[in-house]
Design an enzyme around this catalytic site. Structure first.
Site, mmCIF file in Angstrom:
data_model
loop_
_atom_site.group_PDB
_atom_site.id
_atom_site.type_symbol
_atom_site.label_atom_id
_atom_site.label_comp_id
_atom_site.label_asym_id
_atom_site.label_seq_id
_atom_site.Cartn_x
_atom_site.Cartn_y
_atom_site.Cartn_z
ATOM 1 N N GLU A 1 -3.354 21.606 -24.945
ATOM 2 C CA GLU A 1 -3.096 23.008 -25.266
ATOM 3 C C GLU A 1 -4.275 23.917 -24.906
ATOM 4 O O GLU A 1 -4.700 24.764 -25.689
ATOM 5 C CB GLU A 1 -2.738 23.147 -26.749
ATOM 6 C CG GLU A 1 -1.483 22.359 -27.121
ATOM 7 C CD GLU A 1 -1.114 22.467 -28.591
ATOM 8 O OE1 GLU A 1 -2.028 22.662 -29.421
ATOM 9 O OE2 GLU A 1 0.079 22.357 -28.911
ATOM 10 N N VAL A 2 -4.812 23.728 -23.714
ATOM 11 C CA VAL A 2 -5.961 24.516 -23.270
ATOM 12 C C VAL A 2 -5.471 25.782 -22.567
ATOM 13 O O VAL A 2 -4.807 25.711 -21.534
ATOM 14 C CB VAL A 2 -6.860 23.699 -22.322
ATOM 15 C CG1 VAL A 2 -8.030 24.548 -21.837
ATOM 16 C CG2 VAL A 2 -7.366 22.445 -23.024
#
Length: 270
Positions: A88-89
């Site tokens: 989830e960058v």
């Protein structure tokens, strides 16, 4: 006389880059997994005061802090594995912060390149401290060919990743995030109890054996030409061997990997 001892171990996580700043504490929810939040209290790690994650990739200080934290945690957690995160960058912050954007342009790097660069630097740090790195599946999906071969891929988004990772020579952890994550507060205990874990082995075997023969054999020892004729009998034998040893490997000839046998019969034929 040898004796098997089952032990529970704590797998620690230093979640980079997607969860390095979480006001109010961690929302991480795997039971028994301590977590370090890097961004809180370290403004020098932020790309800017208004854009606090991912970490500022232009500063060596970011990696110095990570190295220091991992050194301290190595004294506490002797377990082989260490989770480096990587899920989830959101890289928008790097593009919207002038000095980071300029740093990327000078190196002809995209934000995707920067994401890979950061993950691989983190892996190098962990390995230098005698840890085996664990990373979320997003890293495998984004740049599987460049991950360190020692990487353990952590599959959490859905099925199918672990067989791919194993076929590439990685180890894999499968987490049923649909029902086994503690932050899924709407999931009743009955669903947790009844979660299907029965088809993991069937999904992996015997297909992984085909990849293993190609990847772990000398090139001149692997079959060429009509592989259905030259290889099929070996896979059928291996599938039977797995079954005899208690591994529920699926039929070799399945079109859909984990489909069960159609009925009674020889393990060589179905």
């Amino acid at each position: 006389m040898a004796r098997n001892v089952n032990m529970e171990r704590a797998l620690s996580i230093c979640d980079m880059q997607g969860h390095i700043w979480e006001p109010g504490g961690s929302n991480f929810s795997l039971p028994g997994v301590p977590k370090v939040i890097l961004g809180t209290g370290y403004p020098d790690l932020w790309p800017s005061l208004t854009c606090r994650e991912p970490l500022d990739i232009t500063k060596e200080f970011s990696f110095d802090v990570i190295s220091g934290i991992l050194s301290d945690m190595r004294k506490i957690f002797p377990f082989e594995l260490f989770h480096l995160g990587g899920d989830e960058v959101n890289t928008d912050c790097w593009n919207s912060t002038l000095h980071v954007k300029q740093w990327l342009q000078e190196r002809n790097m995209t934000t995707k390149d920067a994401y890979q660069y950061f993950v691989l630097r983190g892996q190098e740090i962990a390995i230098s401290k005698s840890w085996t790195p664990v990373n979320w599946e997003e890293t495998f999906n984004a740049f599987k060919s460049n991950l360190n071969p020692r990487t353990v891929v952590h599959n959490w988004l859905g099925g199918g990743v672990c067989p791919q990772a194993v076929a590439k020579g990685f180890r894999c952890i499968f987490s049923n995030q649909g029902v086994w994550y503690l932050d899924h507060l709407d999931v009743p205990w009955e669903d947790v109890y009844k979660a299907d874990t029965s088809d993991v082995q069937q999904t992996i075997w015997p297909r992984a054996a085909a990849a293993a023969e190609r990847l772990w054999s000398q090139r001149d020892a692997t079959s060429t030409g009509n592989v259905s004729h030259n290889v099929l009998h070996r896979l059928e034998y291996f599938r039977c061997l797995l079954n005899r040893r208690g591994v529920p490997a699926a039929p070799v000839s399945n079109f859909y990997a984990r489909r069960p046998p159609i009925g009674p019969g020889s393990c060589y034929e179905q």
